[in-house]
Design an enzyme around this catalytic site. Structure first.
Site, mmCIF file in Angstrom:
data_model
loop_
_atom_site.group_PDB
_atom_site.id
_atom_site.type_symbol
_atom_site.label_atom_id
_atom_site.label_comp_id
_atom_site.label_asym_id
_atom_site.label_seq_id
_atom_site.Cartn_x
_atom_site.Cartn_y
_atom_site.Cartn_z
ATOM 1 C CG LEU A 1 18.803 -0.199 -1.236
ATOM 2 C CD1 LEU A 1 18.834 1.030 -2.122
ATOM 3 C CD2 LEU A 1 19.475 -1.387 -1.910
ATOM 4 C CG HIS B 1 6.041 5.510 2.803
ATOM 5 N ND1 HIS B 1 6.286 4.149 2.811
ATOM 6 C CD2 HIS B 1 5.106 5.745 3.754
ATOM 7 C CE1 HIS B 1 5.514 3.589 3.749
ATOM 8 N NE2 HIS B 1 4.794 4.539 4.330
ATOM 9 C CD GLU C 1 21.358 4.739 8.800
ATOM 10 O OE1 GLU C 1 21.361 5.305 9.910
ATOM 11 O OE2 GLU C 1 21.611 5.313 7.719
ATOM 12 C CG ASP D 1 9.414 4.055 4.877
ATOM 13 O OD1 ASP D 1 8.634 3.168 5.265
ATOM 14 O OD2 ASP D 1 9.839 4.136 3.709
ATOM 15 C CD GLU E 1 2.073 6.493 -4.369
ATOM 16 O OE1 GLU E 1 2.861 5.888 -5.107
ATOM 17 O OE2 GLU E 1 1.225 5.913 -3.680
HETATM 18 C C1 GRF Z 1 3.198 2.406 -4.677
HETATM 19 O O1 GRF Z 1 2.201 2.290 -3.689
HETATM 20 C C2 GRF Z 1 4.293 3.290 -4.168
HETATM 21 O O2 GRF Z 1 3.838 4.257 -3.259
HETATM 22 C C3 GRF Z 1 5.173 2.359 -3.450
HETATM 23 O O3 GRF Z 1 5.176 1.193 -4.286
HETATM 24 C C4 GRF Z 1 3.874 1.052 -4.870
HETATM 25 C C5 GRF Z 1 3.964 0.614 -6.314
HETATM 26 O O4 GRF Z 1 4.520 1.636 -7.048
HETATM 27 N N1 GRF Z 1 6.472 2.936 -3.249
HETATM 28 P P1 GRF Z 1 4.758 1.525 -8.652
HETATM 29 O O5 GRF Z 1 3.405 1.433 -9.314
HETATM 30 O O6 GRF Z 1 5.575 0.268 -8.923
HETATM 31 O O7 GRF Z 1 5.474 2.787 -8.993
#
Ligand code: GRF
Length: 207
Positions: A101, A117, A155, A158, A188
């Site tokens: 974005l 991430h 912007e 990460d 995550e």
């Molecule tokens: C994952 O590896 C996440 O870390 C990254 O996108 C991948 C898929 O994530 N941001 P999800 O299963 O669609 O939530």
């Protein structure tokens, strides 16, 4: 925006794929880990993303916004911003969202857009480091520890301020797929709901 006198922060989740992080957020709201916010909108930039199934099963409003229909990145982002505005969104959570974005988008929601991430930023992040590529790079380098990071979105891909991180051990013989699953399960799906609750609580306190 929050109705007078507290209430919950209104969360929009942006997705592109399987939606396992969305599912972790949905489950965390059900279990009470997320109690200061409610997921009221899911936006996908990919038609047919399984994340949309997950939203439907959970009874959450879901919209698909396609770059090819919008024509330009600017028009694409305007369509998303309109949906966020119409739904009075307080916090945007990018969960596997595969579109970068622009600064004009992120500047509309300062400190109100977060992303998950799948590495310990600043390792293995930035342009080109997404999905399996991140784990391929970690295995290629030979790190013994990797993990996941929740950060604010600006912007720079990460590049925003780090909110939460969780380390995960790399095991001998790991493939990128095996490592990805471990990072999802052990990091995550834990830190994204935790960070979301913390920020929603701040938003509710601040209102
Ligand atoms: C994952 O590896 C996440 O870390 C990254 O996108 C991948 C898929 O994530 N941001 P999800 O299963 O669609 O939530």
């Amino acid at each position: 925006m929050l109705e007078k006198g507290g209430g919950k922060a209104r969360i929009a989740v942006l997705v592109s794929g399987g939606g396992t992080n969305l599912q972790a957020l949905i489950d965390a709201e059900k279990s009470g880990i997320i109690r200061s916010g409610e997921i009221v909108l899911v936006i996908s930039n990919k038609a047919g993303a399984y994340a949309l199934e997950r939203a439907a099963k959970a009874g959450i409003k879901a919209e698909t916004v396609l770059l090819k229909e919008a024509g330009t990145q600017e028009a694409f982002e305007e369509r998303i911003l309109k949906l966020l505005d119409e739904n009075s969104i307080d916090l945007i959570v990018m969960a596997g969202f595969m579109s970068i974005l622009s600064g004009s988008f992120t500047n509309r929601y300062p400190d109100r857009i977060i992303n998950i991430h799948p590495s310990l930023i600043p390792s293995f992040c930035g342009k080109g480091f997404y999905g399996l590529h991140v784990h391929e790079a970690a295995l290629e380098y030979g790190v013994k520890v990797t993990g996941a990071t929740v950060h604010f979105v600006n912007e720079i891909p990460d590049g925003g301020r780090i909110i939460k991180q969780k380390a995960v051990e790399v095991m001998d013989g790991d493939t990128p797929e095996v490592l990805q699953k471990r990072v999802m399960e052990q990091a995550e799906w834990i830190i994204l709901p935790e960070a979301t609750e913390e920020i929603c609580a701040e938003i509710v306190r601040g209102k």
